[in-house]
Enzyme design. Structure first.
Site, PDB file in Angstrom:
ATOM      1  CG  ASP A 108      38.076  21.964  47.202  1.00 14.61           C
ATOM      2  OD1 ASP A 108      38.067  22.724  48.439  1.00 14.61           O
ATOM      3  OD2 ASP A 108      38.427  20.576  47.803  1.00 14.61           O
ATOM      4  CG  ASP A 157      45.972  25.964  54.376  1.00 20.62           C
ATOM      5  OD1 ASP A 157      45.393  24.841  54.968  1.00 20.62           O
ATOM      6  OD2 ASP A 157      46.463  26.204  53.320  1.00 20.62           O
ATOM      7  CG  HIS A 158      41.975  22.141  57.778  1.00 25.29           C
ATOM      8  ND1 HIS A 158      41.629  22.322  56.310  1.00 25.29           N
ATOM      9  CD2 HIS A 158      42.468  21.313  57.174  1.00 25.29           C
ATOM     10  CE1 HIS A 158      41.124  21.622  55.377  1.00 25.29           C
ATOM     11  NE2 HIS A 158      42.235  20.571  55.772  1.00 25.29           N
ATOM     12  NE  ARG A 214      22.553  35.798  57.652  1.00 23.26           N
ATOM     13  CZ  ARG A 214      22.526  35.398  56.332  1.00 23.26           C
ATOM     14  NH1 ARG A 214      22.438  36.342  55.408  1.00 23.26           N
ATOM     15  NH2 ARG A 214      22.936  34.238  55.902  1.00 23.26           N
ATOM     16  CD  GLU A 251      39.359  14.667  50.073  1.00 23.56           C
ATOM     17  OE1 GLU A 251      38.199  14.911  49.803  1.00 23.56           O
ATOM     18  OE2 GLU A 251      39.553  16.012  50.208  1.00 23.56           O
ATOM     19  CG  HIS A 262      44.906  22.256  52.094  1.00 19.74           C
ATOM     20  ND1 HIS A 262      44.444  23.207  52.889  1.00 19.74           N
ATOM     21  CD2 HIS A 262      43.394  21.738  51.854  1.00 19.74           C
ATOM     22  CE1 HIS A 262      43.017  23.395  52.749  1.00 19.74           C
ATOM     23  NE2 HIS A 262      42.563  22.733  52.427  1.00 19.74           N
TER      24      HIS A 262
END
Length: 510
Positions: free
Chosen positions: A242, A184-185, A47, A223, A247
């Site tokens: 998340d 899904d990386h 946009r 993490e 994952h």
């Protein structure tokens, strides 16, 4: 190697962060390494009011995300690559008439001899998936009579089982399941894929991959950072949604699955779905109380620097009960894994960033070299997903000297040792697979729904049960101390690095 046909990649949400940070750099690397066909173009759609030239400058020519990863002698390649990038402004709304967009796609298709092969990448909120699919369908841009039409959608694939089903149904009204690629990386990571090879291509592991030889399986995703600027999003999601639901359950499915009939997308995904359906669903409150732990990081000092607690982060409700730490113990109801516990944890503000799988093997039934018990002495196969991707085997050796004292030694392999091998980044691999029509590393509808079916009761218990606790852990430690209670009778979690904070304890904060 599969052939990559001439094609056009149309990215919805092209002015967003993901396109500049991940997609365009991945496409540039594929271009540089000659994986992209000569007749290939990217059409960015969003946009924002941008021209082709402005879009090229934004995501390629002047993009720090791209320049930071190329050498000085490769800067000229960026200019060549940018000539394949185009842009179309949708106006104020994604749910609008796509006549103008269809005409632009048609013009580029003719000019560059694309052959009517289109991939639509929806880098947008899931709430827009159905509307975009509908509007593409109204222009017959889902019709595979001439050329292929594929739809890539980003996670999250729903907020729970019900929304996942609705999301799937919404897209499937306009695109067939074989056309839909749910990205899904994590599945693009080389070491995740290597789980299949480690299991099924090695006779030293394949016969041992069952309840007769494996004591328990442990998966850690840690993490070191907090939620940062994602506080508003994360507070409506949490660690279980998340990371765990997508994952980590993808990793679980690769560990648990039976050998597929063949190494193709359909057979591998069939076995992954069976694996997820075999996870024992926890429904009663006692089981959920005994086998799940949630926690939040609280303020602490790391390396002399004050670190905010989760509830103090920007965008987070000061009374939030959203977990930044989740640890789950569960079982798999089939012959191969009967009575073998799986322990999976994921968290923010850990001492280090790491994702790894640890296969703990049983001790020999007849132990003639007993020394200090099973704790830290069992044979382990450690598959490091990130960082320092590789494999580590821990096994017993004799300590030099008199007697038979046993110590653990390491055999290790790191992908970084393969100097002549170019290891693709996750998005490179996944985009190339989609271009070649290989859906092996993409999630199928029934796979997504099977994962949510396992996770839903945990989320409902955490939300509604009266006796559920939210524990606190100091930022920079390995979670609340009582998380070790999950691993009953066998010690503690394997913590890949030393704690960075002094206080490893926990408290009840609500």
């Amino acid at each position: 190697m599969n052939k990559t046909e001439n094609q056009m990649l149309i990215i919805f949400g092209a002015s967003g962060d993901l396109t500049a940070r991940k997609l365009i750099p991945a496409l540039f690397n594929l271009f540089r390494d000659k994986h992209i066909p000569e007749n290939f173009v990217v059409l960015g759609v969003s946009r924002s009011n941008l021209s082709d030239t402005e879009f090229r400058k934004k995501v390629a020519i002047e993009s720090l995300h791209l320049k930071d990863q190329v050498s000085t002698r490769e800067l000229s390649l960026i200019t060549s690559f940018s000539k394949k990038l185009f842009y179309e402004d949708l106006g104020d709304n994604y749910d609008t008439n796509y006549d103008k967009l269809a005409k632009r796609i048609g013009d580029l298709n003719t000019k560059f001899s694309i052959g009517n092969n289109f991939i639509f990448y929806l880098s947008t909120p899931p709430s827009l998936f159905e509307a975009i699919s509908k509007n593409l369908s109204e222009q017959n841009l889902n019709d595979e009579t001439d050329g292929f039409k594929r739809l890539i959608v980003e996670k999250p694939f729903g907020y729970d089982l019900e929304t996942a089903k609705n999301l799937n149904k919404g897209i499937q009204k306009y695109f067939q399941e074989h056309q839909i690629y749910r990205i899904d990386h994590y599945l693009g990571k080389e070491t995740v894929q290597n789980l299949l090879v480690t299991r099924f291509a090695n006779s030293i592991f394949e016969p041992l991959w069952n309840r007769n030889y494996i004591h328990h399986v442990e998966i850690t995703n840690a993490e070191s950072n907090g939620v940062g600027s994602r506080g508003g999003y994360y507070d409506n999601s949490g660690a279980l949604r998340d990371m765990f639901q997508n994952h980590l359950l993808q990793i679980v499915s690769l560990i648990v699955m039976e050998p597929p009939i063949a190494a193709n997308a359909q057979e591998i995904r069939n076995e992954k779905v069976k694996a997820l359906r075999s996870l024992r669903i926890m429904n009663d409150e006692k089981t959920l109380n005994d086998n799940t732990i949630r926690a939040q990081y609280v303020g602490s000092k790391i390396n002399g620097e004050e670190v905010k607690g989760y509830r103090e982060e920007e965008g987070v409700n000061p009374d939030s009960t959203t977990e930044t730490y989740a640890a789950i113990k569960f079982f798999v109801d089939n012959w191969r894994w009967k009575d073998v516990p799986f322990y999976v944890r994921t968290a923010k503000r850990m001492p280090t960033k790491v994702t790894e799988v640890v296969i703990h093997f049983k001790t020999p039934h007849h132990q003639i070299f007993q020394d200090s018990g099973v704790l830290n002495k069992d044979n382990k196969l450690i598959i490091r997903i990130q960082p320092d991707e590789g494999i580590l085997v821990k096994f017993g050796v004799k300590v030099p000297g008199q007697g038979f004292k046993v110590e653990r030694a390491n055999l290790d392999f790191y992908y970084s040792d393969l100097e002549e091998t170019k290891v693709m980044e996750a998005y490179e691999r996944l985009l190339l697979d989609a271009m070649q029509g290989d859906a092996t590393l993409y999630a199928r509808a029934d796979e997504v729904e099977a994962a949510w079916k396992f996770v839903d009761p945990i989320l409902n218990y955490w939300k509604n049960a009266k006796d559920v606790r939210m524990y606190g852990y100091s930022a920079g430690v390995w979670g609340p101390k009582n998380a070790d209670n999950l691993i009953d009778g066998i010690g503690t979690w394997r913590n890949p690095e030393e704690n960075l904070a002094d206080d490893p304890g926990f408290c009840v904060i609500c």
